[in-house]
Design a protein around this motif. Structure first.
Motif, PDB file in Angstrom:
ATOM      1  N   SER A 203       0.648  -1.294  -0.005  1.00 40.44           N
ATOM      2  CA  SER A 203       0.068  -0.088  -0.040  1.00 40.44           C
ATOM      3  C   SER A 203       0.942   1.267  -0.025  1.00 40.44           C
ATOM      4  CB  SER A 203      -0.965   0.016   0.999  1.00 40.44           C
ATOM      5  OG  SER A 203      -0.299  -0.158   2.391  1.00 40.44           O
ATOM      6  N   ASN A 204       0.388   2.222  -0.346  1.00 41.47           N
ATOM      7  CA  ASN A 204       1.145   3.679  -0.644  1.00 41.47           C
ATOM      8  C   ASN A 204       1.958   3.840   0.399  1.00 41.47           C
ATOM      9  OD1 ASN A 204      -0.399   3.586  -2.860  1.00 41.47           O
ATOM     10  ND2 ASN A 204      -1.641   5.540  -2.101  1.00 41.47           N
ATOM     11  N   ASP A 205       1.665   3.834   1.696  1.00 41.44           N
ATOM     12  CA  ASP A 205       2.165   4.210   2.691  1.00 41.44           C
ATOM     13  C   ASP A 205       3.109   3.472   3.428  1.00 41.44           C
ATOM     14  OD1 ASP A 205       0.099   2.170   3.560  1.00 41.44           O
ATOM     15  OD2 ASP A 205       0.913   2.196   5.522  1.00 41.44           O
TER      16      ASP A 205
ATOM     17  N   TRP B  22      -8.063  -0.315   1.859  1.00 41.57           N
ATOM     18  CA  TRP B  22      -7.175   0.612   2.423  1.00 41.57           C
ATOM     19  C   TRP B  22      -7.040   1.804   1.523  1.00 41.57           C
ATOM     20  CZ3 TRP B  22      -3.190   2.373  -1.020  1.00 41.57           C
ATOM     21  CH2 TRP B  22      -2.972   1.504  -1.992  1.00 41.57           C
TER      22      TRP B  22
ATOM     23  N   TYR C 225       9.236  11.753   1.430  1.00 37.34           N
ATOM     24  CA  TYR C 225       9.459  10.115   1.405  1.00 37.34           C
ATOM     25  C   TYR C 225      10.027   9.810   0.158  1.00 37.34           C
ATOM     26  CZ  TYR C 225       7.349   9.553   6.181  1.00 37.34           C
ATOM     27  OH  TYR C 225       6.818   9.655   7.504  1.00 37.34           O
TER      28      TYR C 225
ATOM     29  N   ILE D 271       4.207   8.365  -0.442  1.00 35.71           N
ATOM     30  CA  ILE D 271       2.781   9.191  -0.014  1.00 35.71           C
ATOM     31  C   ILE D 271       3.185  10.731   0.077  1.00 35.71           C
ATOM     32  CG2 ILE D 271       1.695   7.478   1.168  1.00 35.71           C
ATOM     33  CD1 ILE D 271       3.199   8.744   3.758  1.00 35.71           C
ATOM     34  N   SER D 272       4.557  11.075  -0.271  1.00 29.86           N
ATOM     35  CA  SER D 272       5.002  12.513  -0.169  1.00 29.86           C
ATOM     36  C   SER D 272       6.265  12.683  -0.879  1.00 29.86           C
ATOM     37  CB  SER D 272       4.938  13.119   1.253  1.00 29.86           C
ATOM     38  OG  SER D 272       6.085  12.476   1.759  1.00 29.86           O
TER      39      SER D 272
ATOM     40  N   LYS E 299      -7.237   7.262   4.977  1.00 30.33           N
ATOM     41  CA  LYS E 299      -6.026   8.420   4.821  1.00 30.33           C
ATOM     42  C   LYS E 299      -4.911   7.866   5.457  1.00 30.33           C
ATOM     43  CE  LYS E 299      -4.780  12.721   4.878  1.00 30.33           C
ATOM     44  NZ  LYS E 299      -4.425  13.340   3.499  1.00 30.33           N
ATOM     45  N   ASP E 300      -4.562   7.128   6.379  1.00 29.74           N
ATOM     46  CA  ASP E 300      -3.508   6.700   6.855  1.00 29.74           C
ATOM     47  C   ASP E 300      -2.694   5.586   5.994  1.00 29.74           C
ATOM     48  OD1 ASP E 300      -5.249   4.741   7.430  1.00 29.74           O
ATOM     49  OD2 ASP E 300      -4.114   3.858   9.221  1.00 29.74           O
ATOM     50  N   ARG E 301      -3.440   5.138   4.734  1.00 27.11           N
ATOM     51  CA  ARG E 301      -2.774   3.984   4.081  1.00 27.11           C
ATOM     52  C   ARG E 301      -2.685   4.709   2.719  1.00 27.11           C
ATOM     53  NH1 ARG E 301      -4.219  -1.809   4.812  1.00 27.11           N
ATOM     54  NH2 ARG E 301      -2.159  -2.061   3.802  1.00 27.11           N
ATOM     55  N   SER E 302      -3.609   5.274   2.306  1.00 26.07           N
ATOM     56  CA  SER E 302      -3.559   5.817   0.717  1.00 26.07           C
ATOM     57  C   SER E 302      -3.220   7.203   0.833  1.00 26.07           C
ATOM     58  CB  SER E 302      -5.200   5.861   0.292  1.00 26.07           C
ATOM     59  OG  SER E 302      -5.420   6.639  -0.868  1.00 26.07           O
ATOM     60  N   PHE E 303      -3.425   8.184   1.758  1.00 29.77           N
ATOM     61  CA  PHE E 303      -2.955   9.390   1.748  1.00 29.77           C
ATOM     62  C   PHE E 303      -3.618  10.385   0.440  1.00 29.77           C
ATOM     63  CE2 PHE E 303      -0.258   7.983   4.886  1.00 29.77           C
ATOM     64  CZ  PHE E 303       0.135   9.116   5.901  1.00 29.77           C
TER      65      PHE E 303
END
Length: 335
Positions: A73-75, A169, A103, A99-100, A173-177
């Motif tokens: 997953s993205n996170d 997921w 990162y 996710i950013s 928010k906490d995994r996809s963002f």
């Protein structure tokens, strides 16, 4: 003698895209699967004739594994991809790279330290219609590009994910963002960068959770729709829309408006690239249907990644290119 590869994350993207394409590649002799849910890893190992491991370190520390696909997953991308690179593995990371931007830069730092290859799965570069469109744009067959319009929308990840549930997921928010922006939008931003040999520099966007709800029936924590206006470094302007609420057929189309005509890409099912010239001439290219959630065709991504490893070539989609695309997504979400 072929190479051994690992896959981290055994959800739909691994099952429908990465694993079957590795299995079909003549240079790949074995696939090793890891998932936090060991049963999923075992299931894919049986389906594709590989083996499953219980710990991700078993992938990192196996000297016979040359490359790893990060399908987590993205996170988790910045964790798994960074560690894989620092353990001497070539990495194919699913999009978005992270996710950013912060990162993503950590992953690129790891790639530079390791000297290994980092490729990101922006698969729209590989379709024949997009490649032909780029060829015509590069040759200025229709003059200079002036404006563009692109969209990518379907019914949402709850219809595609491995569990097919609103508890996916992608909605968290906490995994996809990034919601639909990082799921579908990032593909089209990368495509515009690729087609135009340019980069989006300025963004004005609207985004929101308009319709999707989670497993509790509450609005999701990330955006399910984005509409934006974009301006590139070379002064082209255009619009883009990304959606998880196109409750009909999938729309993955692009229009490029040039000085001497228009390119319509994936709008006519019988002519995936349609050229309408200023003088009224119409040229139709019958190439191939685009891959959809309902029509899983070979993407070409895995073959390109393996080819880059075997022949020591720069990947078709580099980490730097993926970072440039992620910068735009970050601007969209902050707009």
């Amino acid at each position: 003698m072929g190479i051994k590869v690992g896959i981290i994350g055994c959800g739909s993207i691994a099952r429908l895209r990465h694993a079957p394409e590795y299995k079909d590649n003549r240079h790949v002799e074995e696939i090793v699967f890891f998932d936090r849910n060991f049963e999923r890893a075992k299931e894919l190992s049986k389906q594709f004739g590989g083996r499953a491991v219980e710990k991700v370190e078993d992938l990192y520390n196996d000297p016979s594994i040359v490359a790893i696909s990060d399908c987590s997953s993205n996170d988790a991308h910045h964790i798994y991809s960074t560690n894989a690179l620092l353990h001497g593995k070539h990495v194919l990371c699913e999009k978005p790279l992270a996710i950013s931007v912060e990162y993503a830069e950590k992953i690129l730092d790891a790639q530079r330290i390791s000297g290994k290859k980092l490729m990101v799965d922006h698969n729209q570069r590989f379709t024949r219609a997009h490649q032909k469109a780029k060829e015509l744009i590069d040759k200025k067959e229709l003059g200079e590009v002036l404006t563009f319009r692109t969209t990518f929308g379907h019914r949402g990840p709850e219809t595609w994910g491995v569990d097919k549930t609103n508890g996916t997921w992608f909605f968290r928010k906490d995994r996809s963002f990034t919601g639909v922006a990082g799921d579908l939008g990032i593909h089209k931003i990368d495509l515009i960068h690729y087609l135009l040999d340019d980069e989006v520099e300025d963004v004005h966007a609207f985004h929101g959770a308009l319709d999707k709800v989670n497993e509790l029936g509450k609005p999701i924590e990330v955006c399910d729709n984005v509409v934006c206006a974009l301006k590139t470094k070379k002064g082209r302007i255009g619009t883009a829309s990304f959606s998880w609420t196109y409750y009909g057929s999938e729309d993955n189309s692009t229009t490029i408006y040039c000085q001497n005509g228009i390119m319509k890409i994936y709008q006519d099912p019988n002519a995936q690239l349609r050229i309408e010239m200023k003088d009224g001439t119409v040229i139709k290219y019958e190439l191939e249907p685009i891959q959809t959630n309902e029509n899983q065709t070979k993407s070409g991504v895995i073959d390109s990644f393996v080819d880059a490893i075997i022949h020591d070539k720069e990947p078709t989609v580099t980490g730097e290119q993926a970072l440039a695309t992620l910068r735009v997504i970050e601007k969209i979400l902050l707009s």
